[in-house]
Scaffold this motif. Structure first.
Motif, PDB file in Angstrom:
ATOM      1  N   ALA A 228       0.792  -1.256   0.189  1.00 47.98           N
ATOM      2  CA  ALA A 228      -0.024  -0.042   0.042  1.00 47.98           C
ATOM      3  C   ALA A 228       0.916   1.387  -0.081  1.00 47.98           C
ATOM      4  CB  ALA A 228      -0.856  -0.003   1.155  1.00 47.98           C
ATOM      5  N   ALA A 229       2.032   1.237   0.903  1.00 45.70           N
ATOM      6  CA  ALA A 229       2.698   2.387   0.901  1.00 45.70           C
ATOM      7  C   ALA A 229       3.598   2.892  -0.548  1.00 45.70           C
ATOM      8  CB  ALA A 229       3.949   2.364   2.238  1.00 45.70           C
ATOM      9  N   LEU A 230       3.939   1.644  -1.033  1.00 46.59           N
ATOM     10  CA  LEU A 230       4.626   1.848  -2.339  1.00 46.59           C
ATOM     11  C   LEU A 230       3.736   2.386  -3.414  1.00 46.59           C
ATOM     12  CD1 LEU A 230       6.910  -1.369  -2.436  1.00 46.59           C
ATOM     13  CD2 LEU A 230       7.550   0.992  -2.356  1.00 46.59           C
ATOM     14  N   GLU A 231       2.435   1.764  -3.445  1.00 49.15           N
ATOM     15  CA  GLU A 231       1.547   2.293  -4.410  1.00 49.15           C
ATOM     16  C   GLU A 231       1.262   3.723  -4.155  1.00 49.15           C
ATOM     17  OE1 GLU A 231      -3.281   2.185  -5.511  1.00 49.15           O
ATOM     18  OE2 GLU A 231      -2.448   1.045  -4.010  1.00 49.15           O
ATOM     19  N   GLU A 234       4.634   5.502  -5.265  1.00 47.64           N
ATOM     20  CA  GLU A 234       5.227   5.538  -6.631  1.00 47.64           C
ATOM     21  C   GLU A 234       4.164   5.894  -7.488  1.00 47.64           C
ATOM     22  OE1 GLU A 234       6.499   1.478  -7.048  1.00 47.64           O
ATOM     23  OE2 GLU A 234       8.279   1.649  -5.520  1.00 47.64           O
ATOM     24  N   SER A 235       2.719   5.611  -7.464  1.00 46.11           N
ATOM     25  CA  SER A 235       1.692   6.068  -8.521  1.00 46.11           C
ATOM     26  C   SER A 235       0.816   7.205  -7.876  1.00 46.11           C
ATOM     27  CB  SER A 235       0.915   4.733  -8.833  1.00 46.11           C
ATOM     28  OG  SER A 235       0.219   4.401  -7.801  1.00 46.11           O
ATOM     29  N   GLY A 236       0.886   7.122  -6.674  1.00 47.38           N
ATOM     30  CA  GLY A 236      -0.143   8.137  -5.958  1.00 47.38           C
ATOM     31  C   GLY A 236      -1.566   7.708  -5.876  1.00 47.38           C
ATOM     32  N   THR A 237      -1.938   6.517  -6.250  1.00 46.58           N
ATOM     33  CA  THR A 237      -3.267   6.001  -6.086  1.00 46.58           C
ATOM     34  C   THR A 237      -3.465   5.204  -4.777  1.00 46.58           C
ATOM     35  OG1 THR A 237      -2.307   3.971  -7.097  1.00 46.58           O
ATOM     36  CG2 THR A 237      -3.535   5.793  -8.636  1.00 46.58           C
ATOM     37  N   THR A 238      -4.560   5.051  -4.516  1.00 42.99           N
ATOM     38  CA  THR A 238      -4.904   4.384  -3.150  1.00 42.99           C
ATOM     39  C   THR A 238      -6.184   3.259  -3.346  1.00 42.99           C
ATOM     40  OG1 THR A 238      -6.914   5.984  -2.965  1.00 42.99           O
ATOM     41  CG2 THR A 238      -4.675   6.676  -2.076  1.00 42.99           C
ATOM     42  N   THR A 239      -5.726   2.386  -4.363  1.00 46.09           N
ATOM     43  CA  THR A 239      -6.548   1.082  -4.421  1.00 46.09           C
ATOM     44  C   THR A 239      -6.470   0.468  -3.397  1.00 46.09           C
ATOM     45  OG1 THR A 239      -4.911   0.033  -5.671  1.00 46.09           O
ATOM     46  CG2 THR A 239      -6.249   1.515  -6.951  1.00 46.09           C
ATOM     47  N   ASN A 242      -9.338  -0.358  -1.104  1.00 49.83           N
ATOM     48  CA  ASN A 242     -10.203  -1.685  -1.343  1.00 49.83           C
ATOM     49  C   ASN A 242     -10.194  -2.922  -0.690  1.00 49.83           C
ATOM     50  OD1 ASN A 242     -11.400   0.091  -3.413  1.00 49.83           O
ATOM     51  ND2 ASN A 242     -10.231  -0.526  -5.027  1.00 49.83           N
ATOM     52  N   ARG A 243      -8.872  -3.073  -0.202  1.00 44.92           N
ATOM     53  CA  ARG A 243      -8.725  -4.435   0.821  1.00 44.92           C
ATOM     54  C   ARG A 243      -8.841  -4.278   2.247  1.00 44.92           C
ATOM     55  NH1 ARG A 243      -5.320  -3.798  -3.431  1.00 44.92           N
ATOM     56  NH2 ARG A 243      -3.423  -2.874  -2.145  1.00 44.92           N
TER      57      ARG A 243
END
Length: 257
Positions: A228-231, A234-239, A242-243
């Motif tokens: 989650a932290a790498l997302e 690196e991409s600035g998203t927060t998918t 959903n988990r």
């Protein structure tokens, strides 16, 4: 306190149950809310929560941790007490005072980096016995490159004779090896859920009484945090949201009791 310890002991009489290892009060509450009948601590998970490596936690840190978990949940808590430190009997007394329903003691000495001679290890098991807590004795051979199953079984039988209620050789995977341990030890047998080991229903068919997870759940949680932290980094998203736990799950685990 007696009722919780009696409940934990009764779980070992018949059937097979899963004993998941929590690493803090929150994870213990969540596991209880999911329906597990008991939880255990994990030495590696506790160490990580303190920013340490396994086998670096001090006894006062462990006792405080156990007191926090037993205060947080109503189910029995068993303690991964590693080697029970220098004074085994005093460690057991302190764990009992902190509300533990059970504990495990292992035969690996991190100071020497060796497995204790069986006579020494059996004496330490005897020092931990008789407290009223469910005592699990661990033979660490298969975690440290000593794959001699005959020696492992000899050790577990000696620990049983010294007063252990449960015997445990973490790292066993082969069903035939597990069946041998069950047949040879005349005790409740714990098996660690590791890659390559039979699933819980098959372990039940082999006569295993208890299945634990060690640090696996803690490391899975830390892995989810990493992802989650790498997302986010690196991409600035927060998918990863959903988990996450739902609001209902949060309320069930952490709401008013």
């Amino acid at each position: 306190m007696t009722d919780v310890r009696g409940t934990f002991r009764e779980l070992h009489v018949a059937g097979t149950f899963v004993l998941p290892n929590a690493w803090d009060a929150g994870s213990a509450r969540l596991l209880e809310s999911l329906g597990f009948a008991a939880v255990a601590t994990t030495s590696s998970g506790l160490a990580a929560s303190l920013g340490k490596r396994d086998q670096q936690v001090m006894r006062d840190e462990l006792i405080a941790h156990v007191a926090a978990l037993t205060a947080a949940v109503s189910v029995p808590v068993s303690v991964d007490a590693e080697r029970c430190f220098d004074d085994v009997a005093e460690t057991v007394r302190l764990l009992a005072g902190a509300g533990a329903a059970g504990l495990s003691i292992e035969d690996y000495d991190p100071v020497s980096g060796e497995i204790d001679p069986v006579e020494v290890a059996a004496e330490r098991v005897a020092a931990a016995a008789g407290s009223g807590l469910v005592l699990t004795a661990r033979a660490e051979n298969h975690l440290y490159g000593h794959g001699d199953l005959d020696d492992t079984i000899d050790r577990l039988r000696a620990y049983r004779e010294a007063g252990a209620d449960v015997v445990y050789a973490p790292g066993l995977r082969d069903p035939a090896d597990i069946a041998r341990v069950v047949a040879a030890t005349d005790a409740a047998v714990n098996v660690l859920a590791v890659p390559g080991a039979p699933p819980v229903p098959e372990l039940a068919e082999l006569g295993v009484r208890r299945v634990s997870t060690g640090g696996a759940l803690a490391w899975a949680a830390y892995g989810a945090l990493r992802d989650a932290a790498l997302e986010l980094l690196e991409s600035g998203t927060t998918t990863f949201r959903n988990r996450a736990l739902t609001a209902q799950e949060v309320e069930s685990a952490f709401g008013a009791r």
